[in-house]
Design an enzyme around this catalytic site. Structure first.
Site, PDB file in Angstrom:
ATOM      1  N   GLY A  61       9.090  20.531  22.158  1.00 57.19           N
ATOM      2  CA  GLY A  61       9.565  20.620  23.547  1.00 57.19           C
ATOM      3  C   GLY A  61      10.124  21.994  23.859  1.00 57.19           C
ATOM      4  O   GLY A  61      10.319  22.827  22.976  1.00 57.19           O
ATOM      5  N   ASP A 112       1.061  23.604  19.034  1.00 58.27           N
ATOM      6  CA  ASP A 112       1.897  23.726  20.245  1.00 58.27           C
ATOM      7  C   ASP A 112       1.710  25.104  20.885  1.00 58.27           C
ATOM      8  O   ASP A 112       2.204  25.338  21.982  1.00 58.27           O
ATOM      9  CB  ASP A 112       3.379  23.492  19.925  1.00 58.27           C
ATOM     10  CG  ASP A 112       3.881  24.364  18.792  1.00 58.27           C
ATOM     11  OD1 ASP A 112       3.243  24.371  17.715  1.00 58.27           O
ATOM     12  OD2 ASP A 112       4.896  25.056  18.973  1.00 58.27           O
TER      13      ASP A 112
HETATM   14  P1  AMP Z   1       7.869  28.898  19.071  1.00 64.98           P
HETATM   15  O1  AMP Z   1       8.108  29.470  17.729  1.00 64.98           O
HETATM   16  O2  AMP Z   1       8.273  29.819  20.170  1.00 64.98           O
HETATM   17  O3  AMP Z   1       6.488  28.383  19.250  1.00 64.98           O
HETATM   18  O4  AMP Z   1       8.839  27.653  19.210  1.00 64.98           O
HETATM   19  C1  AMP Z   1       8.752  26.491  18.418  1.00 64.98           C
HETATM   20  C2  AMP Z   1       9.806  25.499  18.859  1.00 64.98           C
HETATM   21  O5  AMP Z   1      11.115  26.005  18.590  1.00 64.98           O
HETATM   22  C3  AMP Z   1       9.812  25.187  20.350  1.00 64.98           C
HETATM   23  O6  AMP Z   1      10.186  23.845  20.512  1.00 64.98           O
HETATM   24  C4  AMP Z   1      10.855  26.112  20.889  1.00 64.98           C
HETATM   25  O7  AMP Z   1      11.379  25.676  22.114  1.00 64.98           O
HETATM   26  C5  AMP Z   1      11.884  26.048  19.785  1.00 64.98           C
HETATM   27  N1  AMP Z   1      12.733  27.255  19.786  1.00 64.98           N
HETATM   28  C6  AMP Z   1      12.380  28.496  19.411  1.00 64.98           C
HETATM   29  N2  AMP Z   1      13.418  29.349  19.539  1.00 64.98           N
HETATM   30  C7  AMP Z   1      14.462  28.640  20.017  1.00 64.98           C
HETATM   31  C8  AMP Z   1      15.802  28.956  20.359  1.00 64.98           C
HETATM   32  N3  AMP Z   1      16.286  30.195  20.258  1.00 64.98           N
HETATM   33  N4  AMP Z   1      16.583  27.943  20.810  1.00 64.98           N
HETATM   34  C9  AMP Z   1      16.104  26.694  20.920  1.00 64.98           C
HETATM   35  N5  AMP Z   1      14.857  26.339  20.616  1.00 64.98           N
HETATM   36  C10 AMP Z   1      14.027  27.293  20.162  1.00 64.98           C
HETATM   37 MG    MG Z   2       5.517  28.482  21.005  1.00 64.56          MG
END
Ligand code: AMP
Ligand code: MG
Length: 491
Positions: free
Chosen positions: A87, A249
């Site tokens: 999410g 995702d």
């Molecule tokens: P990503 O690595 O950007 O694809 O993110 C993977 C998951 O981690 C997703 O659900 C993001 O919303 C969550 N996420 C990444 N960085 C953060 C953060 N700084 N705070 C909260 N959730 C995060």
């Molecule tokens: Mg991502």
């Protein structure tokens, strides 16, 4: 008049698709950059976007009229392991912008504060990853690759704690939609077939309206996504782009590139190249990207099974058939890309050795991927053009025999030398967002509050195909001490 015309069709889906959530205010928002051409495309007043009011909206401090912000639900396979609940943990969908021509785009904030999906995270983004995504996604767009785009970036005036304290920032990102393979997996994992069908209907209406007229619209949706991803990955390969975090995702149903976390363009050609600091097994290495995309698409097919056919066996057979066609589609798109890069109207079967030998030589001599192909375009037609990159790159002696074979092959090709060279210059850009340039832009902004380096880089990359010798520094590979060996997820 409201500055942005919003619609909120995703927010009209049932509540289990998202949570309603506003941005968590930051202390002192400051504009970094507004993407004026993109604002114009969307029918958004760029001056408003750059104003105090627009800056407050991008920072998440104010909600624009007509916007119904939500944090969307999705799941995903990360490095092969399934996580049923990811999410938007640091993102908010402000709503959909309807452009003057009627096209619909998601407008999303990234780094706008915690949401119910944040788990342990702070929901924030440091300045570095925001600038990185701005630079690289805009470069991809200019290179002709389908991608999410950066509409604006702002600083927050707050710091975020990582391995050190870093300035915080928010990116406003635009996508045809943010529906991911993982969005389908979220509902499939919950056996929520009603939601799967609603999501498929939504995605079809938005991205693949032709599928509606098919006997089996869900199958047509799956086939259309497979076709778009095959073309997308072929484009990445042709540019030496390494995504770095091809989790399910991070693959969009609309076929745009998303998530510019640990991505990088290769300098020296190396098929095994990995930059991501967390990719210890090399799962998402350059040469693995097509097979990983194939694997991810099979996850989409799997998630769609319950709505593909009410006979389970039949559903599996349909899904399998669609998935099995991916390699052929990728190889076709890839062959077309290589033909353009080499200046050929089309590849013939006998060209396999010519192509394979080139890859081999590029790797063996650790040649710069971008400049090698660019120089090839120079060599395709001796037209006295003084914009050649010869001063930056010359093929070593070891490639002369290959070049002679290539020239012989060109002689059998029907294209005129002028058309050939024009095609090759389009396929072989000279300016790419090289890692050391991106890092320099981030360091100047983060350490010295100097955004000049960032702005200049974005401006240079707006015109990637036309070489200008006064910009030679932007086309030059890194010196040994400038080489970036690792990139990090933008968390
Ligand atoms: P990503 O690595 O950007 O694809 O993110 C993977 C998951 O981690 C997703 O659900 C993001 O919303 C969550 N996420 C990444 N960085 C953060 C953060 N700084 N705070 C909260 N959730 C995060
Ligand atoms: Mg991502």
């Amino acid at each position: 008049m409201d500055p942005i015309t919003f619609d909120n069709s995703y927010a009209q889906l049932p509540e289990r698709f998202y949570t309603r959530q506003s941005g968590v205010p930051v202390s002192a928002p400051g504009a970094i950059r507004v993407n004026r051409p993109l604002a114009a495309r969307l029918g958004i007043d760029a001056d408003w976007l750059a104003s105090e009011e627009g800056t407050q909206v991008i920072a998440g401090n104010a909600v624009a009229a007509g916007s119904l912000p939500i944090a969307t639900a999705y799941a995903g396979h990360q490095f092969g392991g399934f996580n049923p609940q990811l999410g938007d943990g640091r993102a908010l969908l402000l709503g959909e912008v309807i452009a003057p021509d009627g096209a619909r785009f998601d407008l999303q904030l990234k780094g706008s504060g915690p949401t119910p999906w944040s788990r342990g995270g702070d929901g924030r983004s440091p300045l570095g990853p925001v600038l990185r995504e701005y630079i690289v996604s805009e470069a991809m767009h200019q290179l002709g690759v389908p991608t999410t785009r950066a509409l604006a970036a702002v600083t927050t005036g707050d710091t975020v704690a990582r391995d050190r304290f870093l300035p915080g920032a928010v990116l406003a990102r635009v996508a045809s939609s943010h529906i991911r393979i993982g969005t389908f997996q979220f509902f499939a994992a919950r056996r929520d077939h009603e939601a799967l069908q609603l999501l498929a209907d939504h995605a079809i209406a938005r991205h693949y309206p032709d599928a509606m007229r098919s006997d089996n619209p869900v199958l047509a949706l799956l086939e259309a996504v497979i076709a778009r991803q095959a073309r997308l990955i072929a484009q990445w390969q042709s540019l030496g782009f390494i995504h770095g975090v091809m989790n399910t995702d991070n693959m969009l149903i609309c076929g745009e590139t998303i998530d510019y976390g640990p991505c990088a363009f290769m300098d020296q050609f190396n098929p095994q190249q990995v930059y991501s600091s967390i990719d210890h097994q090399g799962r998402y290495a350059y040469r693995n990207q097509p097979s990983i995309a194939h694997w991810n698409l099979s996850c989409l097919a799997q998630a769609l099974l319950p709505i593909l056919h009410n006979d389970e066996e039949r559903a599996v057979a349909l899904a399998q058939q669609a998935i099995d066609d991916f390699p052929r589609q990728f190889l076709d798109a890839n062959a077309q890309g290589i033909a353009r890069k080499l200046g050929l109207g089309a590849l013939r079967e006998e060209d396999t050795a010519l192509v394979e030998d080139l890859w081999q030589l590029l790797a063996q001599h650790e040649l710069d991927f971008t400049l090698a192909f660019r120089r090839l375009a120079d060599l395709a037609h001796a037209n006295g053009n003084d914009n050649s990159v010869a001063a930056l790159f010359e093929f070593p002696e070891a490639l002369q025999a290959w070049l002679a074979r290539w020239r012989e092959r060109l002689a059998q090709d029907a294209l005129s030398p002028t058309d050939r060279q024009a095609m090759m210059y389009r396929a072989n850009p000279v300016f790419i967002p090289r890692n050391h340039l991106v890092e320099a832009a981030i360091a100047a902004a983060t350490d010295d509050s100097n955004f000049h380096v960032f702005h200049t880089l974005v401006d240079v990359l707006a015109n990637p195909h036309e070489y200008r010798p006064e910009l030679a520094l932007y086309a030059t590979p890194p010196r040994p001490e400038q080489i970036v060996r690792q990139t990090f997820c933008g968390t």
